[in-house]
Scaffold this active site. Structure first.
Site, short mmCIF file in Angstrom:
data_model
loop_
_atom_site.label_atom_id
_atom_site.label_comp_id
_atom_site.label_asym_id
_atom_site.label_seq_id
_atom_site.Cartn_x
_atom_site.Cartn_y
_atom_site.Cartn_z
N GLY A 239 -0.23 -1.58 -9.16
CA GLY A 239 -1.62 -1.60 -9.61
C GLY A 239 -2.08 -0.23 -10.07
O GLY A 239 -2.77 -0.11 -11.09
N GLY A 240 -1.72 0.80 -9.32
CA GLY A 240 -2.12 2.15 -9.68
C GLY A 240 -1.52 2.60 -10.99
O GLY A 240 -2.19 3.24 -11.81
N GLU A 259 -3.30 7.47 -5.17
CA GLU A 259 -2.36 7.56 -4.06
C GLU A 259 -1.65 6.22 -4.00
O GLU A 259 -2.29 5.18 -3.75
CB GLU A 259 -3.09 7.85 -2.76
CG GLU A 259 -2.16 8.07 -1.59
CD GLU A 259 -2.67 7.43 -0.33
OE1 GLU A 259 -1.97 6.54 0.20
OE2 GLU A 259 -3.76 7.81 0.11
N CYS A 296 -0.66 4.37 4.92
CA CYS A 296 0.09 4.98 3.83
C CYS A 296 1.02 6.08 4.34
O CYS A 296 1.98 6.45 3.65
CB CYS A 296 -0.86 5.53 2.77
SG CYS A 296 -2.23 6.48 3.44
N GLU A 385 8.95 1.80 -0.47
CA GLU A 385 8.04 1.49 0.62
C GLU A 385 7.95 -0.01 0.88
O GLU A 385 7.84 -0.81 -0.06
CB GLU A 385 6.64 2.01 0.29
CG GLU A 385 5.61 1.72 1.39
CD GLU A 385 4.19 2.09 0.98
OE1 GLU A 385 3.42 2.45 1.88
OE2 GLU A 385 3.88 2.00 -0.23
#
Length: 498
Positions: A239-240, A259, A296, A385
Protein backbone atom coordinates in the site's frame (compact mmCIF):
# COMPACT_ATOMS: atom_id res chain seq x y z
CA UNK A 1 -20.91 9.69 16.93
CA UNK A 2 -22.82 9.76 13.67
CA UNK A 3 -20.40 8.01 11.31
CA UNK A 4 -19.59 11.13 9.29
CA UNK A 5 -16.32 12.71 8.19
CA UNK A 6 -15.12 15.94 9.79
CA UNK A 7 -14.41 18.52 7.09
CA UNK A 8 -13.15 21.86 8.37
CA UNK A 9 -15.35 21.92 11.45
CA UNK A 10 -18.45 20.32 9.86
CA UNK A 11 -19.54 16.69 10.04
CA UNK A 12 -20.41 15.59 6.51
CA UNK A 13 -21.91 12.40 5.12
CA UNK A 14 -20.43 10.65 2.13
CA UNK A 15 -22.41 9.06 -0.67
CA UNK A 16 -21.63 5.45 0.21
CA UNK A 17 -21.22 3.56 3.46
CA UNK A 18 -19.32 0.71 5.08
CA UNK A 19 -19.62 -1.38 8.22
CA UNK A 20 -16.94 -1.73 10.85
CA UNK A 21 -15.72 -5.24 11.70
CA UNK A 22 -15.26 -5.12 15.47
CA UNK A 23 -13.58 -7.82 17.51
CA UNK A 24 -16.46 -7.54 19.97
CA UNK A 25 -20.00 -6.26 19.64
CA UNK A 26 -22.15 -5.32 16.68
CA UNK A 27 -20.80 -3.73 13.47
CA UNK A 28 -21.60 -0.06 13.00
CA UNK A 29 -22.36 1.74 9.76
CA UNK A 30 -20.17 4.66 8.67
CA UNK A 31 -20.48 7.04 5.76
CA UNK A 32 -17.60 6.34 3.41
CA UNK A 33 -15.17 9.06 2.50
CA UNK A 34 -15.05 10.29 -1.09
CA UNK A 35 -12.77 12.28 -3.42
CA UNK A 36 -15.22 15.18 -3.12
CA UNK A 37 -14.83 15.29 0.66
CA UNK A 38 -11.06 15.07 0.23
CA UNK A 39 -11.10 18.03 -2.15
CA UNK A 40 -13.11 20.13 0.32
CA UNK A 41 -10.81 19.20 3.19
CA UNK A 42 -7.65 20.02 1.22
CA UNK A 43 -8.99 23.37 0.01
CA UNK A 44 -9.91 24.26 3.59
CA UNK A 45 -6.43 23.20 4.77
CA UNK A 46 -4.80 25.50 2.22
CA UNK A 47 -7.00 28.37 3.37
CA UNK A 48 -6.11 27.67 7.01
CA UNK A 49 -2.39 27.63 6.24
CA UNK A 50 -2.34 31.38 5.58
CA UNK A 51 -3.13 31.98 9.23
CA UNK A 52 -2.01 28.81 11.02
CA UNK A 53 1.28 28.61 9.12
CA UNK A 54 2.15 32.07 10.42
CA UNK A 55 0.87 31.63 13.96
CA UNK A 56 3.19 31.88 16.95
CA UNK A 57 4.92 28.92 18.49
CA UNK A 58 3.08 29.60 21.74
CA UNK A 59 -0.29 29.52 19.99
CA UNK A 60 0.49 26.18 18.38
CA UNK A 61 1.86 24.78 21.63
CA UNK A 62 -1.34 25.82 23.41
CA UNK A 63 -3.33 24.04 20.68
CA UNK A 64 -1.38 20.81 21.19
CA UNK A 65 -1.82 20.98 24.95
CA UNK A 66 -5.55 21.54 24.53
CA UNK A 67 -5.86 18.54 22.18
CA UNK A 68 -4.24 16.38 24.87
CA UNK A 69 -6.79 17.62 27.41
CA UNK A 70 -9.71 16.94 25.07
CA UNK A 71 -8.49 13.41 24.40
CA UNK A 72 -8.11 12.73 28.11
CA UNK A 73 -11.62 13.98 28.79
CA UNK A 74 -12.90 11.32 26.36
CA UNK A 75 -10.63 8.61 27.75
CA UNK A 76 -13.25 6.10 28.89
CA UNK A 77 -15.20 6.39 25.64
CA UNK A 78 -12.06 5.98 23.54
CA UNK A 79 -11.03 2.88 25.47
CA UNK A 80 -14.47 1.31 25.17
CA UNK A 81 -14.86 1.65 21.43
CA UNK A 82 -11.15 1.10 20.72
CA UNK A 83 -11.19 -2.21 22.56
CA UNK A 84 -14.36 -3.31 20.77
CA UNK A 85 -13.00 -2.41 17.34
CA UNK A 86 -9.48 -3.80 17.67
CA UNK A 87 -9.64 -6.45 20.37
CA UNK A 88 -6.80 -4.71 22.22
CA UNK A 89 -7.13 -4.92 26.02
CA UNK A 90 -8.15 -1.82 27.95
CA UNK A 91 -4.74 -1.55 29.65
CA UNK A 92 -2.96 -1.45 26.29
CA UNK A 93 -5.27 1.27 24.96
CA UNK A 94 -4.97 3.33 28.12
CA UNK A 95 -1.19 3.12 27.86
CA UNK A 96 -1.34 4.09 24.19
CA UNK A 97 -3.61 7.02 25.04
CA UNK A 98 -1.01 8.19 27.55
CA UNK A 99 1.66 7.94 24.88
CA UNK A 100 -0.53 9.93 22.49
CA UNK A 101 -1.18 12.78 24.93
CA UNK A 102 2.43 12.61 26.09
CA UNK A 103 3.78 13.21 22.61
CA UNK A 104 1.34 16.10 22.13
CA UNK A 105 2.77 17.77 25.23
CA UNK A 106 6.34 16.85 24.26
CA UNK A 107 5.95 18.67 20.96
CA UNK A 108 4.33 21.63 22.68
CA UNK A 109 7.41 21.96 24.89
CA UNK A 110 9.71 21.35 21.92
CA UNK A 111 8.38 24.18 19.78
CA UNK A 112 8.24 26.57 22.75
CA UNK A 113 12.03 26.18 23.07
CA UNK A 114 12.46 27.05 19.39
CA UNK A 115 15.65 25.03 18.81
CA UNK A 116 14.02 23.14 15.93
CA UNK A 117 14.00 26.34 13.85
CA UNK A 118 17.78 25.96 13.39
CA UNK A 119 18.16 29.75 13.23
CA UNK A 120 21.37 30.87 11.50
CA UNK A 121 22.70 34.36 10.91
CA UNK A 122 25.66 35.52 8.86
CA UNK A 123 25.96 39.23 9.51
CA UNK A 124 26.64 41.59 6.62
CA UNK A 125 30.27 42.41 5.82
CA UNK A 126 29.95 45.59 3.75
CA UNK A 127 33.68 46.24 3.75
CA UNK A 128 34.77 42.76 2.76
CA UNK A 129 37.09 42.62 -0.27
CA UNK A 130 36.92 41.90 -3.09
CA UNK A 131 33.11 41.73 -2.63
CA UNK A 132 30.89 42.64 0.32
CA UNK A 133 28.74 39.97 1.97
CA UNK A 134 24.99 40.55 2.38
CA UNK A 135 23.16 39.93 5.66
CA UNK A 136 21.84 36.35 5.65
CA UNK A 137 19.31 34.80 8.01
CA UNK A 138 17.97 31.24 7.78
CA UNK A 139 14.95 29.68 9.49
CA UNK A 140 12.83 26.54 9.08
CA UNK A 141 9.33 27.23 7.75
CA UNK A 142 6.24 24.96 7.46
CA UNK A 143 5.65 23.45 4.04
CA UNK A 144 1.83 23.58 3.84
CA UNK A 145 -1.04 21.07 4.25
CA UNK A 146 -0.02 17.51 5.15
CA UNK A 147 -1.92 14.25 4.50
CA UNK A 148 -1.77 11.57 7.21
CA UNK A 149 -2.88 7.95 6.89
CA UNK A 150 -4.00 6.23 10.09
CA UNK A 151 -2.25 2.97 11.01
CA UNK A 152 -4.03 -0.30 11.71
CA UNK A 153 -1.92 -1.45 14.68
CA UNK A 154 -1.92 1.78 16.72
CA UNK A 155 -5.44 3.28 16.76
CA UNK A 156 -4.21 6.23 18.84
CA UNK A 157 -0.43 6.81 18.79
CA UNK A 158 0.00 6.40 15.01
CA UNK A 159 -3.41 7.44 13.79
CA UNK A 160 -5.74 10.44 13.99
CA UNK A 161 -3.77 12.40 16.61
CA UNK A 162 -0.64 10.31 16.28
CA UNK A 163 2.96 11.25 15.68
CA UNK A 164 2.56 12.40 12.07
CA UNK A 165 -0.38 14.64 12.90
CA UNK A 166 1.30 16.11 15.96
CA UNK A 167 4.57 16.82 14.16
CA UNK A 168 2.75 18.53 11.29
CA UNK A 169 0.56 20.67 13.54
CA UNK A 170 3.60 21.61 15.64
CA UNK A 171 5.43 22.70 12.49
CA UNK A 172 2.53 24.93 11.44
CA UNK A 173 1.00 22.64 8.82
CA UNK A 174 -2.76 21.93 8.61
CA UNK A 175 -3.56 18.22 8.48
CA UNK A 176 -6.03 16.04 6.57
CA UNK A 177 -6.27 12.53 8.07
CA UNK A 178 -7.59 9.50 6.21
CA UNK A 179 -9.05 7.28 8.91
CA UNK A 180 -8.26 3.58 9.00
CA UNK A 181 -11.22 1.21 8.49
CA UNK A 182 -9.98 -1.02 11.33
CA UNK A 183 -11.02 1.55 13.95
CA UNK A 184 -13.33 4.18 12.43
CA UNK A 185 -15.15 4.92 15.67
CA UNK A 186 -11.94 5.49 17.58
CA UNK A 187 -10.72 7.80 14.83
CA UNK A 188 -13.97 9.74 14.88
CA UNK A 189 -13.85 10.36 18.64
CA UNK A 190 -10.26 11.57 18.46
CA UNK A 191 -11.15 13.83 15.53
CA UNK A 192 -13.93 15.27 17.67
CA UNK A 193 -11.37 15.99 20.41
CA UNK A 194 -9.04 17.81 18.00
CA UNK A 195 -11.89 19.88 16.61
CA UNK A 196 -13.10 20.77 20.11
CA UNK A 197 -9.62 22.08 20.92
CA UNK A 198 -9.55 23.99 17.64
CA UNK A 199 -12.95 25.59 18.28
CA UNK A 200 -12.09 26.55 21.87
CA UNK A 201 -9.04 28.47 20.67
CA UNK A 202 -10.68 30.09 17.65
CA UNK A 203 -8.34 28.48 15.10
CA UNK A 204 -9.35 28.30 11.42
CA UNK A 205 -11.46 25.10 11.07
CA UNK A 206 -9.50 24.01 8.00
CA UNK A 207 -6.49 23.28 10.22
CA UNK A 208 -7.74 19.71 10.71
CA UNK A 209 -10.06 17.37 8.80
CA UNK A 210 -10.79 13.67 9.19
CA UNK A 211 -12.04 11.67 6.20
CA UNK A 212 -13.41 8.17 6.76
CA UNK A 213 -12.08 5.35 4.62
CA UNK A 214 -13.50 5.09 1.14
CA UNK A 215 -11.16 2.72 -0.58
CA UNK A 216 -8.23 3.41 -2.88
CA UNK A 217 -10.01 6.31 -4.55
CA UNK A 218 -9.92 8.34 -1.35
CA UNK A 219 -6.25 7.64 -0.66
CA UNK A 220 -5.34 8.40 -4.25
CA UNK A 221 -7.30 11.65 -4.27
CA UNK A 222 -5.64 12.74 -1.05
CA UNK A 223 -2.00 12.25 -2.10
CA UNK A 224 -2.65 13.73 -5.54
CA UNK A 225 -4.45 16.87 -4.35
CA UNK A 226 -2.33 19.87 -5.37
CA UNK A 227 -2.74 21.55 -1.97
CA UNK A 228 -1.07 18.62 -0.15
CA UNK A 229 2.68 19.15 0.25
CA UNK A 230 3.75 15.96 2.10
CA UNK A 231 2.33 12.62 3.25
CA UNK A 232 2.82 10.66 6.46
CA UNK A 233 2.02 6.93 6.26
CA UNK A 234 2.41 3.82 8.41
CA UNK A 235 1.30 0.56 6.83
CA UNK A 236 2.10 -2.22 4.41
CA UNK A 237 4.87 -2.22 1.83
CA UNK A 238 2.39 -2.80 -0.98
CA UNK A 239 0.00 0.00 0.00
CA UNK A 240 2.77 2.42 0.88
CA UNK A 241 4.65 1.84 -2.35
CA UNK A 242 1.50 2.50 -4.39
CA UNK A 243 0.98 5.84 -2.64
CA UNK A 244 4.69 6.67 -2.92
CA UNK A 245 4.50 6.17 -6.68
CA UNK A 246 1.45 8.44 -6.91
CA UNK A 247 3.31 11.17 -5.00
CA UNK A 248 6.30 10.87 -7.32
CA UNK A 249 4.11 10.96 -10.44
CA UNK A 250 2.40 14.26 -9.56
CA UNK A 251 3.08 17.36 -11.66
CA UNK A 252 4.63 18.65 -8.44
CA UNK A 253 6.19 15.58 -6.76
CA UNK A 254 5.96 15.66 -2.98
CA UNK A 255 7.77 13.77 -0.22
CA UNK A 256 6.12 10.58 1.00
CA UNK A 257 7.24 9.65 4.49
CA UNK A 258 6.20 6.01 4.68
CA UNK A 259 7.06 3.44 7.32
CA UNK A 260 6.50 0.17 5.50
CA UNK A 261 7.83 -2.84 7.38
CA UNK A 262 10.79 -4.60 8.96
CA UNK A 263 11.86 -8.00 10.33
CA UNK A 264 14.11 -6.33 12.94
CA UNK A 265 16.97 -8.87 13.06
CA UNK A 266 18.49 -9.88 16.36
CA UNK A 267 22.15 -11.06 16.38
CA UNK A 268 23.11 -13.17 19.40
CA UNK A 269 26.87 -13.23 19.96
CA UNK A 270 28.59 -16.48 21.12
CA UNK A 271 29.62 -15.42 24.63
CA UNK A 272 26.23 -13.88 25.36
CA UNK A 273 24.51 -16.99 24.05
CA UNK A 274 26.62 -19.21 26.30
CA UNK A 275 25.97 -17.11 29.39
CA UNK A 276 22.36 -16.06 28.87
CA UNK A 277 20.66 -18.38 26.38
CA UNK A 278 17.59 -18.92 28.58
CA UNK A 279 17.10 -15.26 29.48
CA UNK A 280 17.53 -14.05 25.89
CA UNK A 281 15.21 -16.77 24.59
CA UNK A 282 12.45 -15.90 27.04
CA UNK A 283 12.88 -12.20 26.39
CA UNK A 284 12.64 -12.81 22.67
CA UNK A 285 9.50 -14.93 23.03
CA UNK A 286 7.84 -12.19 25.07
CA UNK A 287 8.78 -9.49 22.56
CA UNK A 288 7.79 -11.68 19.62
CA UNK A 289 4.28 -12.27 20.95
CA UNK A 290 3.59 -8.87 22.51
CA UNK A 291 0.31 -7.57 21.13
CA UNK A 292 0.00 -10.71 18.97
CA UNK A 293 3.21 -9.69 17.24
CA UNK A 294 1.50 -6.71 15.62
CA UNK A 295 4.28 -4.18 16.16
CA UNK A 296 6.39 -2.72 13.37
CA UNK A 297 9.43 -3.34 15.59
CA UNK A 298 8.56 -6.99 16.26
CA UNK A 299 11.88 -8.94 16.24
CA UNK A 300 11.04 -11.69 13.75
CA UNK A 301 14.56 -12.91 13.10
CA UNK A 302 17.20 -14.35 15.47
CA UNK A 303 20.68 -15.10 14.11
CA UNK A 304 23.04 -17.16 16.31
CA UNK A 305 26.03 -19.51 16.09
CA UNK A 306 25.53 -23.27 15.89
CA UNK A 307 26.24 -25.49 18.89
CA UNK A 308 24.73 -26.70 22.17
CA UNK A 309 23.96 -23.15 23.27
CA UNK A 310 21.94 -22.55 20.11
CA UNK A 311 19.98 -25.75 20.75
CA UNK A 312 19.25 -24.61 24.30
CA UNK A 313 18.14 -21.22 23.02
CA UNK A 314 15.77 -22.73 20.46
CA UNK A 315 14.35 -25.22 22.97
CA UNK A 316 13.76 -22.50 25.57
CA UNK A 317 12.12 -20.21 23.02
CA UNK A 318 9.72 -22.97 21.97
CA UNK A 319 8.91 -23.69 25.61
CA UNK A 320 8.16 -20.03 26.27
CA UNK A 321 5.99 -19.73 23.14
CA UNK A 322 4.00 -22.76 24.22
CA UNK A 323 2.95 -20.83 27.32
CA UNK A 324 1.44 -17.97 25.28
CA UNK A 325 -2.30 -18.26 24.65
CA UNK A 326 -3.88 -17.23 21.33
CA UNK A 327 -4.57 -13.51 20.96
CA UNK A 328 -7.09 -11.60 18.86
CA UNK A 329 -5.55 -9.91 15.85
CA UNK A 330 -6.50 -6.40 14.83
CA UNK A 331 -8.46 -7.23 11.70
CA UNK A 332 -9.59 -10.23 9.72
CA UNK A 333 -7.34 -9.07 6.88
CA UNK A 334 -4.27 -8.99 9.12
CA UNK A 335 -5.11 -12.47 10.45
CA UNK A 336 -5.47 -13.80 6.91
CA UNK A 337 -2.19 -12.20 5.80
CA UNK A 338 -0.47 -13.71 8.83
CA UNK A 339 -1.63 -17.19 7.83
CA UNK A 340 -0.42 -16.61 4.27
CA UNK A 341 2.99 -15.54 5.56
CA UNK A 342 3.21 -18.49 7.90
CA UNK A 343 2.39 -20.89 5.07
CA UNK A 344 4.97 -19.23 2.84
CA UNK A 345 7.68 -19.75 5.46
CA UNK A 346 6.62 -23.28 6.38
CA UNK A 347 6.52 -24.47 2.77
CA UNK A 348 10.02 -23.24 1.92
CA UNK A 349 12.43 -26.11 1.33
CA UNK A 350 14.74 -27.02 4.24
CA UNK A 351 12.78 -24.97 6.78
CA UNK A 352 12.22 -26.83 10.04
CA UNK A 353 9.09 -26.17 12.08
CA UNK A 354 10.14 -25.89 15.72
CA UNK A 355 6.83 -24.84 17.22
CA UNK A 356 3.42 -24.52 15.57
CA UNK A 357 0.69 -22.72 17.42
CA UNK A 358 -2.79 -22.06 16.14
CA UNK A 359 -4.29 -19.51 13.78
CA UNK A 360 -8.07 -19.66 13.50
CA UNK A 361 -10.44 -16.96 12.34
CA UNK A 362 -9.12 -13.72 13.88
CA UNK A 363 -6.92 -15.14 16.67
CA UNK A 364 -3.41 -16.56 16.55
CA UNK A 365 -0.65 -17.92 18.74
CA UNK A 366 3.04 -18.17 17.90
CA UNK A 367 5.00 -20.07 15.27
CA UNK A 368 8.75 -20.72 15.29
CA UNK A 369 10.96 -21.93 12.43
CA UNK A 370 14.61 -22.82 12.04
CA UNK A 371 16.89 -22.58 9.02
CA UNK A 372 20.58 -22.75 8.23
CA UNK A 373 22.43 -19.66 7.09
CA UNK A 374 22.74 -21.18 3.60
CA UNK A 375 18.98 -21.81 3.34
CA UNK A 376 18.20 -18.31 4.58
CA UNK A 377 20.57 -16.72 2.08
CA UNK A 378 19.14 -18.74 -0.80
CA UNK A 379 15.50 -17.88 -0.07
CA UNK A 380 14.73 -14.13 0.08
CA UNK A 381 11.16 -14.92 1.13
CA UNK A 382 12.50 -15.86 4.57
CA UNK A 383 13.64 -12.27 5.19
CA UNK A 384 10.25 -10.72 4.38
CA UNK A 385 8.12 -9.44 7.24
CA UNK A 386 5.27 -11.62 8.51
CA UNK A 387 3.09 -9.29 10.57
CA UNK A 388 2.26 -11.31 13.65
CA UNK A 389 3.79 -13.68 16.23
CA UNK A 390 6.20 -15.57 13.99
CA UNK A 391 9.93 -16.02 14.48
CA UNK A 392 12.70 -17.48 12.34
CA UNK A 393 15.99 -18.70 13.87
CA UNK A 394 18.98 -18.66 11.52
CA UNK A 395 21.85 -20.88 12.66
CA UNK A 396 25.30 -19.90 11.41
CA UNK A 397 28.41 -22.06 11.17
CA UNK A 398 31.02 -19.34 11.64
CA UNK A 399 31.44 -15.68 12.53
CA UNK A 400 31.88 -14.71 8.88
CA UNK A 401 28.28 -15.73 8.17
CA UNK A 402 27.06 -13.19 10.73
CA UNK A 403 28.45 -10.35 8.66
CA UNK A 404 27.45 -11.91 5.35
CA UNK A 405 23.84 -12.25 6.47
CA UNK A 406 23.78 -8.70 7.83
CA UNK A 407 25.09 -7.29 4.56
CA UNK A 408 22.42 -9.16 2.59
CA UNK A 409 19.51 -7.81 4.65
CA UNK A 410 17.24 -5.06 3.37
CA UNK A 411 16.72 -1.83 5.31
CA UNK A 412 15.32 -2.24 8.81
CA UNK A 413 13.70 -0.13 11.49
CA UNK A 414 15.84 -1.83 14.13
CA UNK A 415 18.71 -4.26 14.55
CA UNK A 416 19.78 -5.77 17.87
CA UNK A 417 23.10 -7.13 19.16
CA UNK A 418 23.12 -9.33 22.25
CA UNK A 419 26.70 -9.35 23.51
CA UNK A 420 28.93 -9.83 26.54
CA UNK A 421 32.52 -8.70 27.08
CA UNK A 422 33.97 -11.56 25.08
CA UNK A 423 31.93 -10.59 22.02
CA UNK A 424 33.39 -7.10 21.52
CA UNK A 425 35.51 -7.94 18.45
CA UNK A 426 32.67 -9.64 16.57
CA UNK A 427 30.22 -6.92 17.56
CA UNK A 428 32.66 -4.23 16.39
CA UNK A 429 32.84 -5.94 13.01
CA UNK A 430 29.05 -6.21 12.77
CA UNK A 431 28.13 -2.71 13.97
CA UNK A 432 29.22 -0.74 10.87
CA UNK A 433 27.04 -3.03 8.75
CA UNK A 434 24.00 -2.73 10.99
CA UNK A 435 24.15 1.05 11.26
CA UNK A 436 23.88 1.18 7.46
CA UNK A 437 20.89 -1.15 7.60
CA UNK A 438 18.79 0.21 10.49
CA UNK A 439 17.57 3.45 12.01
CA UNK A 440 17.98 2.16 15.58
CA UNK A 441 20.64 -0.28 16.79
CA UNK A 442 19.99 -1.87 20.19
CA UNK A 443 22.32 -3.70 22.55
CA UNK A 444 21.10 -6.38 24.96
CA UNK A 445 17.44 -5.43 24.65
CA UNK A 446 14.35 -5.97 22.53
CA UNK A 447 12.99 -3.45 20.02
CA UNK A 448 9.28 -3.56 20.86
CA UNK A 449 8.56 -0.32 22.66
CA UNK A 450 9.62 2.89 20.91
CA UNK A 451 10.45 5.71 23.31
CA UNK A 452 9.03 9.09 22.27
CA UNK A 453 12.07 11.29 22.86
CA UNK A 454 14.45 13.75 21.26
CA UNK A 455 17.01 11.08 20.32
CA UNK A 456 14.65 8.43 18.93
CA UNK A 457 14.88 7.36 15.28
CA UNK A 458 11.97 5.31 13.98
CA UNK A 459 12.80 4.85 10.34
CA UNK A 460 15.52 3.32 8.23
CA UNK A 461 16.67 2.50 4.71
CA UNK A 462 14.07 1.25 2.24
CA UNK A 463 11.88 -0.78 2.60
CA UNK A 464 11.73 -0.01 6.33
CA UNK A 465 10.82 3.52 5.27
CA UNK A 466 10.78 5.56 2.09
CA UNK A 467 13.05 8.29 3.42
CA UNK A 468 16.16 7.12 5.28
CA UNK A 469 16.85 10.61 6.60
CA UNK A 470 13.61 10.91 8.56
CA UNK A 471 11.95 9.52 11.67
CA UNK A 472 8.24 9.19 12.45
CA UNK A 473 8.78 9.15 16.24
CA UNK A 474 10.47 11.73 18.44
CA UNK A 475 10.92 15.46 18.12
CA UNK A 476 13.20 15.15 15.08
CA UNK A 477 10.09 14.06 13.12
CA UNK A 478 9.01 17.71 12.89
CA UNK A 479 11.75 18.29 10.32
CA UNK A 480 9.78 16.30 7.75
CA UNK A 481 7.26 19.11 7.50
CA UNK A 482 9.63 22.08 7.44
CA UNK A 483 11.93 23.55 4.82
CA UNK A 484 14.77 26.04 5.20
CA UNK A 485 14.29 29.59 3.90
CA UNK A 486 17.12 32.11 3.66
CA UNK A 487 16.35 35.82 3.98
CA UNK A 488 18.91 38.15 2.40
CA UNK A 489 19.08 41.76 3.58
CA UNK A 490 15.66 41.47 5.20
CA UNK A 491 14.37 44.78 6.55
CA UNK A 492 14.25 44.75 10.35
CA UNK A 493 10.59 45.74 10.43
CA UNK A 494 9.64 42.40 8.76
CA UNK A 495 9.48 39.74 11.49
CA UNK A 496 10.73 36.24 10.73
CA UNK A 497 8.13 33.48 11.03
CA UNK A 498 8.28 31.34 14.15
Amino acid sequence: MDGKSLIAGEWMAGEGSFFSAPAHGEPKSYFAGSPDLVAKACAAAEDAFWSYGYSTREDRATFLDRIAQEIESRGAEITEIGSAETGLPAARLEGERGRTTGQLRLFADHIRKGDYLDLRHDAALPDRQPLPRPDLKMVQRPIGPVAVFGASNFPLAFSTAGGDTVAALAAGCPVVVKGHPAHPGTGEIVAEAIDAARAALGINPGVFSFVHDGGNAVGGALVQNPFIKAVGFTGSLRGGRALFDLCAARDEPIPFFGELGSVNPMFVMPTALNARATDIARGWAASLTMGAGQFCTNPGLAILPAGPDAEAFISETAKALHEVTPQIMLTEGIASAFCDGRDRIASTQDVETVFAGTAESRSASAFLYRVSAETFAANPVLSHEVFGPLGVVVVTENAEQFTQLAKALEGQLTATIHMDDGDADLAAELLPVLERKAGRVLFNGFPTGVEVADSMVHGGPYPASTNFGATSVGTLSIRRFLRPVCYQNKPTELVLGS
